[in-house]
Design a protein around this motif. Structure first.
Motif, PDB file in Angstrom:
ATOM      1  N   PHE A 209      33.651 -59.394 -34.949  1.00  0.00           N
ATOM      2  CA  PHE A 209      32.617 -59.345 -33.911  1.00  0.00           C
ATOM      3  C   PHE A 209      33.192 -59.769 -32.560  1.00  0.00           C
ATOM      4  O   PHE A 209      32.764 -60.750 -31.955  1.00  0.00           O
ATOM      5  CB  PHE A 209      31.436 -60.248 -34.303  1.00  0.00           C
ATOM      6  CG  PHE A 209      30.862 -59.948 -35.657  1.00  0.00           C
ATOM      7  CD1 PHE A 209      30.034 -58.846 -35.854  1.00  0.00           C
ATOM      8  CD2 PHE A 209      31.177 -60.745 -36.746  1.00  0.00           C
ATOM      9  CE1 PHE A 209      29.512 -58.556 -37.103  1.00  0.00           C
ATOM     10  CE2 PHE A 209      30.664 -60.463 -38.010  1.00  0.00           C
ATOM     11  CZ  PHE A 209      29.826 -59.364 -38.193  1.00  0.00           C
ATOM     12  N   PRO A 210      34.191 -59.028 -32.067  1.00  0.00           N
ATOM     13  CA  PRO A 210      34.867 -59.425 -30.822  1.00  0.00           C
ATOM     14  C   PRO A 210      33.962 -59.376 -29.602  1.00  0.00           C
ATOM     15  O   PRO A 210      34.289 -59.957 -28.567  1.00  0.00           O
ATOM     16  CB  PRO A 210      36.016 -58.412 -30.709  1.00  0.00           C
ATOM     17  CG  PRO A 210      35.521 -57.205 -31.458  1.00  0.00           C
ATOM     18  CD  PRO A 210      34.720 -57.761 -32.601  1.00  0.00           C
ATOM     19  N   GLN A 211      32.837 -58.694 -29.720  1.00  0.00           N
ATOM     20  CA  GLN A 211      31.923 -58.575 -28.587  1.00  0.00           C
ATOM     21  C   GLN A 211      31.041 -59.798 -28.403  1.00  0.00           C
ATOM     22  O   GLN A 211      30.317 -59.904 -27.410  1.00  0.00           O
ATOM     23  CB  GLN A 211      31.040 -57.321 -28.759  1.00  0.00           C
ATOM     24  CG  GLN A 211      29.984 -57.404 -29.873  1.00  0.00           C
ATOM     25  CD  GLN A 211      30.502 -57.017 -31.256  1.00  0.00           C
ATOM     26  OE1 GLN A 211      31.653 -57.273 -31.578  1.00  0.00           O
ATOM     27  NE2 GLN A 211      29.639 -56.407 -32.053  1.00  0.00           N
ATOM     28  N   HIS A 212      31.100 -60.741 -29.353  1.00  0.00           N
ATOM     29  CA  HIS A 212      30.213 -61.893 -29.297  1.00  0.00           C
ATOM     30  C   HIS A 212      30.985 -63.208 -29.243  1.00  0.00           C
ATOM     31  O   HIS A 212      32.160 -63.278 -29.624  1.00  0.00           O
ATOM     32  CB  HIS A 212      29.286 -61.896 -30.511  1.00  0.00           C
ATOM     33  CG  HIS A 212      28.379 -60.706 -30.571  1.00  0.00           C
ATOM     34  ND1 HIS A 212      27.528 -60.372 -29.530  1.00  0.00           N
ATOM     35  CD2 HIS A 212      28.207 -59.742 -31.523  1.00  0.00           C
ATOM     36  CE1 HIS A 212      26.865 -59.271 -29.842  1.00  0.00           C
ATOM     37  NE2 HIS A 212      27.264 -58.862 -31.038  1.00  0.00           N
ATOM     38  N   VAL A 213      30.328 -64.242 -28.770  1.00  0.00           N
ATOM     39  CA  VAL A 213      30.896 -65.591 -28.743  1.00  0.00           C
ATOM     40  C   VAL A 213      30.977 -66.105 -30.182  1.00  0.00           C
ATOM     41  O   VAL A 213      30.056 -65.892 -30.979  1.00  0.00           O
ATOM     42  CB  VAL A 213      30.013 -66.534 -27.900  1.00  0.00           C
ATOM     43  CG1 VAL A 213      30.560 -67.960 -27.921  1.00  0.00           C
ATOM     44  CG2 VAL A 213      29.892 -66.027 -26.467  1.00  0.00           C
TER      45      VAL A 213
END
Length: 354
Positions: A209-213
């Motif tokens: 989930f690289p798009q999220h913190v």
């Protein structure tokens, strides 16, 4: 630092930034034991220890657990066998108490948070918080997740006891609503043995989930706080850990919580560790300049070289310091002529050649 700033910056550690200092949430939960004086003390001590936020829990036992709800914690530490019974002891704080705690947090200079466990508390907490926290226990609770997304605020979701497909499903629900999202790796053991901390899930979450913190919610015993140090080095941008004013108190979450001294120790460790890591770039450091000049080598005359002689491989060796022509330039030196006589052991300069 405000929690919303974490969502507005890049979710993962960048090559240039390196390991970033995490946002620390002191999870007071219901360790106030129903006392406003203790709750205010928890706020003050979390602030003194260096937490960015303090988080409570808001629930009513009747809407959280059925009367037939067995314990899932270490009953040698918290002997209560029923969730309903335990929650009934700790569900006395409601809207008025949390409004007062919000004001106290504002005065103390620490961000107020509380995890809602029902629709009513989620509604009245909306005026007090910039970010909603969703417990691991609600990761499969689609209607409740979508309800909290409806407030249009960033969501922090703990992933305890979840398989990857369950996390991905919850992420899809939240993404469909458009809320900024942080996922906190979590292990639902109270306490969690260090060997079961499974901190490798932090970079795994970053990969999936690289798009999220990505962050970490910790249930290990505080000890020397090494678990949180490792979590930070693995890229956790948000850290959450249970917090108490007295670790010797029996039951509830006191026995696996950190206190202000643990928190201060952790922050002091970060002050020492983060400069060790530095940015994720590769270049010689300014402090290495003397070594670059004096520990590297130069081309050196291996024997006397007469003026006008063509430089051959046998004429050259290499020695410290790096005050002359670098050995990397040997191909450019070979075949040139000596401008004047060059004595043996002379550090070769370009001025010696024509």
């Amino acid at each position: 630092m405000r929690l919303t700033e974490i969502f507005s910056s890049k979710s993962a550690c960048t090559r240039s930034a390196g390991i970033q200092r995490p946002y620390i949430i002191a999870e007071a939960g219901v360790n106030h034991e129903g006392s406003m004086d203790i709750a205010r003390r928890l706020v003050d001590e979390a602030c003194a220890g260096g937490a960015h936020a303090i988080k409570f829990q808001t629930y009513k036992a009747a809407t959280l657990a059925s009367k037939d709800s067995p314990a899932y914690w270490d009953t040698t530490k918290e002997p209560t066998k029923s969730q309903f019974e335990l929650f009934t002891r700790h569900d006395k704080f409601w809207k008025g108490e949390f409004e007062a705690l919000k004001k106290h947090c504002d005065s103390a200079g620490i961000e107020f948070m509380s995890t809602p466990f029902d629709v009513e508390s989620a509604r009245f907490l909306n005026d007090m918080m910039d970010v909603y926290k969703i417990s691991s226990s609600d990761i499969t609770n689609k209607p409740f997740i979508e309800f909290m997304c409806g407030f249009g605020k960033p969501i922090i979701l703990s992933t305890g006891a979840a398989h990857l497909h369950e996390i991905a499903e919850a992420v899809e629900w939240i993404e469909a609503k458009g809320n900024p999202l942080a996922l906190l790796h979590c292990v639902l053991n109270y306490p969690t043995d260090d060997v079961n901390a499974a901190l490798g899930m932090i970079p795994a979450l970053r990969q999936h989930f690289p798009q999220h913190v990505i962050g970490y919610s910790d249930h290990t015993l505080p000890r020397d706080m090494k678990v949180l140090e490792v979590a930070t080095l693995l890229g956790a941008r948000i850290l959450e850990k249970h917090f108490t004013h007295d670790k010797t108190l029996p039951g509830n979450d006191h026995y696996h919580a950190m206190d202000k001294d643990d928190l201060a120790h952790f922050n002091a460790s970060l002050d020492r560790i983060l400069p060790m890591v530095g940015p994720f770039t590769i270049s010689a450091l300014e402090s290495e300049a003397p070594a670059r000049r004096n520990a590297r080598r130069s081309l050196v005359a291996a024997r006397p070289i007469a003026a006008g002689a063509v430089i051959t491989r046998d004429d050259l060796t290499w020695k410290r310091p790096a005050h002359g022509v670098s050995p990397r330039e040997i191909d450019a030196v070979l075949g040139k002529r000596a401008r004047a006589d060059i004595a043996e052991d002379t550090v070769l300069q370009w001025s010696h050649l024509e």
